[in-house]
Design a protein around this motif. Structure first.
Motif, PDB file in Angstrom:
ATOM      1  N   GLY A  91       0.778  -1.143   0.110  1.00 14.25           N
ATOM      2  CA  GLY A  91       0.072   0.045   0.135  1.00 14.25           C
ATOM      3  C   GLY A  91       0.950   1.396  -0.013  1.00 14.25           C
ATOM      4  N   VAL A  92       0.124   2.327   0.355  1.00 14.76           N
ATOM      5  CA  VAL A  92       1.023   3.849   0.318  1.00 14.76           C
ATOM      6  C   VAL A  92       0.944   4.123   1.762  1.00 14.76           C
ATOM      7  N   PHE A  93       2.245   4.265   2.438  1.00 18.43           N
ATOM      8  CA  PHE A  93       2.591   4.779   3.434  1.00 18.43           C
ATOM      9  C   PHE A  93       3.248   5.899   3.902  1.00 18.43           C
ATOM     10  N   VAL A  94       2.892   6.700   4.783  1.00 18.36           N
ATOM     11  CA  VAL A  94       3.543   7.906   5.248  1.00 18.36           C
ATOM     12  C   VAL A  94       4.849   7.322   5.962  1.00 18.36           C
ATOM     13  N   SER A  96      13.120   5.947  -0.305  1.00 14.20           N
ATOM     14  CA  SER A  96      14.144   5.193  -0.808  1.00 14.20           C
ATOM     15  C   SER A  96      13.654   3.697  -0.241  1.00 14.20           C
ATOM     16  N   GLN A  97      12.874   3.472   0.708  1.00 11.48           N
ATOM     17  CA  GLN A  97      12.436   2.366   0.937  1.00 11.48           C
ATOM     18  C   GLN A  97      11.319   1.613   0.316  1.00 11.48           C
ATOM     19  N   SER A  98      10.581   2.492  -0.747  1.00 16.67           N
ATOM     20  CA  SER A  98       9.802   2.039  -1.529  1.00 16.67           C
ATOM     21  C   SER A  98      10.182   0.964  -2.354  1.00 16.67           C
ATOM     22  N   GLY A  99       9.204   0.094  -2.658  1.00 16.80           N
ATOM     23  CA  GLY A  99       9.724  -0.940  -3.648  1.00 16.80           C
ATOM     24  C   GLY A  99       8.793  -2.314  -3.467  1.00 16.80           C
ATOM     25  N   SER A 100       9.040  -3.167  -4.299  1.00 16.90           N
ATOM     26  CA  SER A 100       8.239  -4.376  -3.987  1.00 16.90           C
ATOM     27  C   SER A 100       8.758  -5.529  -3.133  1.00 16.90           C
ATOM     28  N   TYR A 101       7.980  -5.841  -2.172  1.00 15.68           N
ATOM     29  CA  TYR A 101       8.393  -6.721  -1.143  1.00 15.68           C
ATOM     30  C   TYR A 101       7.927  -8.231  -1.287  1.00 15.68           C
ATOM     31  N   SER A 102       8.801  -9.167  -1.272  1.00 18.98           N
ATOM     32  CA  SER A 102       8.173 -10.646  -1.469  1.00 18.98           C
ATOM     33  C   SER A 102       9.117 -11.233  -0.594  1.00 18.98           C
ATOM     34  N   VAL A 103       8.526 -12.583  -0.187  1.00 18.66           N
ATOM     35  CA  VAL A 103       9.321 -13.569   0.564  1.00 18.66           C
ATOM     36  C   VAL A 103       9.405 -14.731   0.187  1.00 18.66           C
ATOM     37  N   ALA A 104      10.865 -15.528  -0.026  1.00 17.84           N
ATOM     38  CA  ALA A 104      10.765 -16.616  -0.399  1.00 17.84           C
ATOM     39  C   ALA A 104      10.704 -17.611   0.751  1.00 17.84           C
ATOM     40  N   ILE A 105       9.871 -18.645   0.509  1.00 17.33           N
ATOM     41  CA  ILE A 105       9.592 -19.861   1.402  1.00 17.33           C
ATOM     42  C   ILE A 105      10.039 -21.013   1.093  1.00 17.33           C
ATOM     43  N   THR A 106      11.007 -21.861   1.658  1.00 15.52           N
ATOM     44  CA  THR A 106      12.017 -22.713   1.349  1.00 15.52           C
ATOM     45  C   THR A 106      11.484 -24.161   2.236  1.00 15.52           C
ATOM     46  N   ASN A 107      11.183 -25.038   1.537  1.00 15.13           N
ATOM     47  CA  ASN A 107      11.119 -26.330   2.398  1.00 15.13           C
ATOM     48  C   ASN A 107      12.182 -27.539   1.779  1.00 15.13           C
ATOM     49  N   SER A 108      11.673 -28.781   2.064  1.00 16.93           N
ATOM     50  CA  SER A 108      12.757 -30.060   1.314  1.00 16.93           C
ATOM     51  C   SER A 108      12.497 -30.088  -0.008  1.00 16.93           C
ATOM     52  N   CYS A 109      11.409 -29.637  -0.558  1.00 14.24           N
ATOM     53  CA  CYS A 109      11.169 -29.654  -1.949  1.00 14.24           C
ATOM     54  C   CYS A 109      11.485 -28.521  -2.625  1.00 14.24           C
ATOM     55  N   GLY A 110      11.882 -27.525  -2.059  1.00 13.58           N
ATOM     56  CA  GLY A 110      12.362 -26.165  -2.974  1.00 13.58           C
ATOM     57  C   GLY A 110      11.884 -25.023  -2.417  1.00 13.58           C
ATOM     58  N   ALA A 143       4.593  -7.454  -3.146  1.00  9.71           N
ATOM     59  CA  ALA A 143       3.752  -6.290  -2.448  1.00  9.71           C
ATOM     60  C   ALA A 143       4.187  -5.004  -2.606  1.00  9.71           C
ATOM     61  N   TRP A 144       3.696  -4.232  -3.278  1.00  6.83           N
ATOM     62  CA  TRP A 144       4.266  -2.929  -3.515  1.00  6.83           C
ATOM     63  C   TRP A 144       4.167  -1.943  -2.435  1.00  6.83           C
ATOM     64  N   VAL A 145       5.034  -1.558  -1.856  1.00  7.72           N
ATOM     65  CA  VAL A 145       5.019  -0.566  -0.578  1.00  7.72           C
ATOM     66  C   VAL A 145       5.547   0.837  -1.011  1.00  7.72           C
ATOM     67  N   GLU A 146       4.778   1.930  -1.103  1.00 13.03           N
ATOM     68  CA  GLU A 146       4.926   3.163  -1.547  1.00 13.03           C
ATOM     69  C   GLU A 146       5.394   4.023  -0.284  1.00 13.03           C
TER      70      GLU A 146
END
Length: 417
Positions: free
Chosen positions: A284-287, A337-351, A358-361
């Motif tokens: 979202g858009v945040f102050v 400068s902290q604006s950007g697309s935030y994602s998370v890599a979730i890893t288990n034994s299969c990959g 998530a776009w943070v502005e």
């Protein structure tokens, strides 16, 4: 059957007066067969021996129609002997022409492009003559009186011609079209395997069903045939079971049916045991200055790890970011400068599974009117909101508007943000 001394075909003669070659072929095909293709001397003589005693099949000049025609579009076409083909597609490598045939007399019946058994007074009746289908009827008083139908189909691949099994009652043909009812179903899968995701250690199943009976089934992974093992069962059945799914089991699965239809492959289905994301992080858009949390909900069994990223770059815990290795990331927003697309890599034994971005502005709190710069108008509008106790002037996010909000505003406004 061939192994019993036959040739794998079935024959029957029909009397119908008068009938042209085209009419007789249409009738033959309507019965699930075709006009007889007599490709060898043995076949020619055997068929004749079965018919010779039935005089109703012969008139004064000719015998039953057979499946030999002259293809005038063929490169080897010439009159009178070029371009002859059997209706089963084979070339005329064996012939039994009566003297003077193929037939051309230079008259109105020159189109001598269909063959029948001959019946000349001094000639054996198992020789062939040629006539011109509709043209023969126009040029002579009578047409042919009979035709020979040949059946070759063996749709269930049991070595017996379907027609014979229909006549014996072994196969049903309710609509009487010469084709066993069970063979009129399409060569296709009626049940297709579906893709699935399994938590590592769980069991997976794939199911498929082929429309026609008499076909062997074989499951494949990534195009390679599978065989039953301690963890795999049903590899040659409609249902494949994979127990204790592990990373090596991941891939594309399909089922191949092999039989009278040839080899037909099902649709492909994918098996995965990577983590499945149930809830994606929302931006979202945040102050600037306020803390923001991004969360993900996923299932992937035990041993699952998380790692947050911004614009594909791995984040580390610090003043700005906390929880970078947990399902919830906290961002202490400071500047655009902290604006950007935030994602998370979730890893288990299969990959690894990557969440959606998530776009943070982050907006500058000193740019109070949002016009991209900081000037006197921002100052005026901030104090107007502050005096009115509006939440937009609560720059330290403590739930109220007081002097600390003014301090926070000037700290940013004087530095251009």
């Amino acid at each position: 059957r061939v192994q019993d001394g036959g040739n794998g075909h079935w024959y029957q003669a029909f009397v119908q007066n008068p009938i042209t070659w085209s009419q007789s072929r249409a009738a033959a095909r309507g019965m699930g067969g075709d006009l007889a293709s007599l490709n060898t001397a043995a076949e020619n003589d055997w068929v004749y021996s079965m018919l010779a005693s039935n005089l109703s099949l012969w008139n004064w000049r000719q015998g039953p129609w057979i499946g030999l025609r002259q293809d005038r579009s063929s490169p080897d076409y010439s009159e009178p002997s070029g371009g002859w083909r059997w209706v089963d597609g084979t070339p005329l490598t064996y012939s039994r022409w009566l003297s003077g045939h193929p037939y051309v007399d230079g008259g109105p019946c020159i189109l001598a492009d269909h063959a029948n058994f001959g019946m000349w007074p001094s000639a054996p009746m198992n020789k062939w003559t040629s006539n011109a289908d509709e043209w023969y009827r126009a040029c002579h008083v009578d047409a042919n009186v009979s035709f020979i139908v040949e059946w070759s189909a063996d749709c269930n691949a049991d070595g017996l011609v379907d027609k014979g099994q229909i006549l014996s009652g072994q196969l049903q043909d309710v609509n009487n079209n010469g084709i066993p009812d069970g063979c009129e179903t399409p060569c296709a899968f009626t049940t297709q395997p579906a893709s699935t995701t399994i938590i590592p250690g769980g069991d997976a199943t794939f199911a498929a069903a082929f429309a026609r009976a008499g076909h062997a089934l074989r499951w494949r992974r990534n195009g390679v045939d599978l065989a039953d093992s301690s963890r795999l069962s049903g590899t040659a059945s409609p249902t494949l079971t994979i127990r204790q799914v592990a990373s090596a089991d991941q891939g594309v699965y399909d089922c191949v049916a092999t039989g009278p239809c040839g080899s037909v492959a099902s649709a492909v289905a994918e098996l995965s045991c990577k983590a499945v994301i149930a809830t994606q992080p929302q931006g979202g858009v945040f102050v600037g200055g306020q803390p923001v949390t991004l969360s993900v909900v996923a299932s992937g069994g035990t041993g699952v790890t998380h790692r947050w990223r911004r614009d594909g770059v791995t984040l580390f815990n610090g003043v700005i970011h906390q929880g970078v290795t947990t399902p919830t990331l906290t961002i202490n927003l400071d500047e655009p400068s902290q604006s950007g697309s935030y994602s998370v890599a979730i890893t288990n034994s299969c990959g690894t599974t990557i969440s959606e971005g998530a776009w943070v502005e982050v907006t500058c709190p000193a740019d109070f009117n949002g016009d991209g710069g900081t000037d006197g108008q921002d100052l005026f509008e901030f104090f107007e909101a502050w005096a009115g106790g509006l939440s937009s002037a609560d720059l330290n996010f403590d739930g109220g508007t007081d002097g600390s909000d003014v301090t926070a505003f000037f700290a940013r406004w004087e530095n251009g943000c």
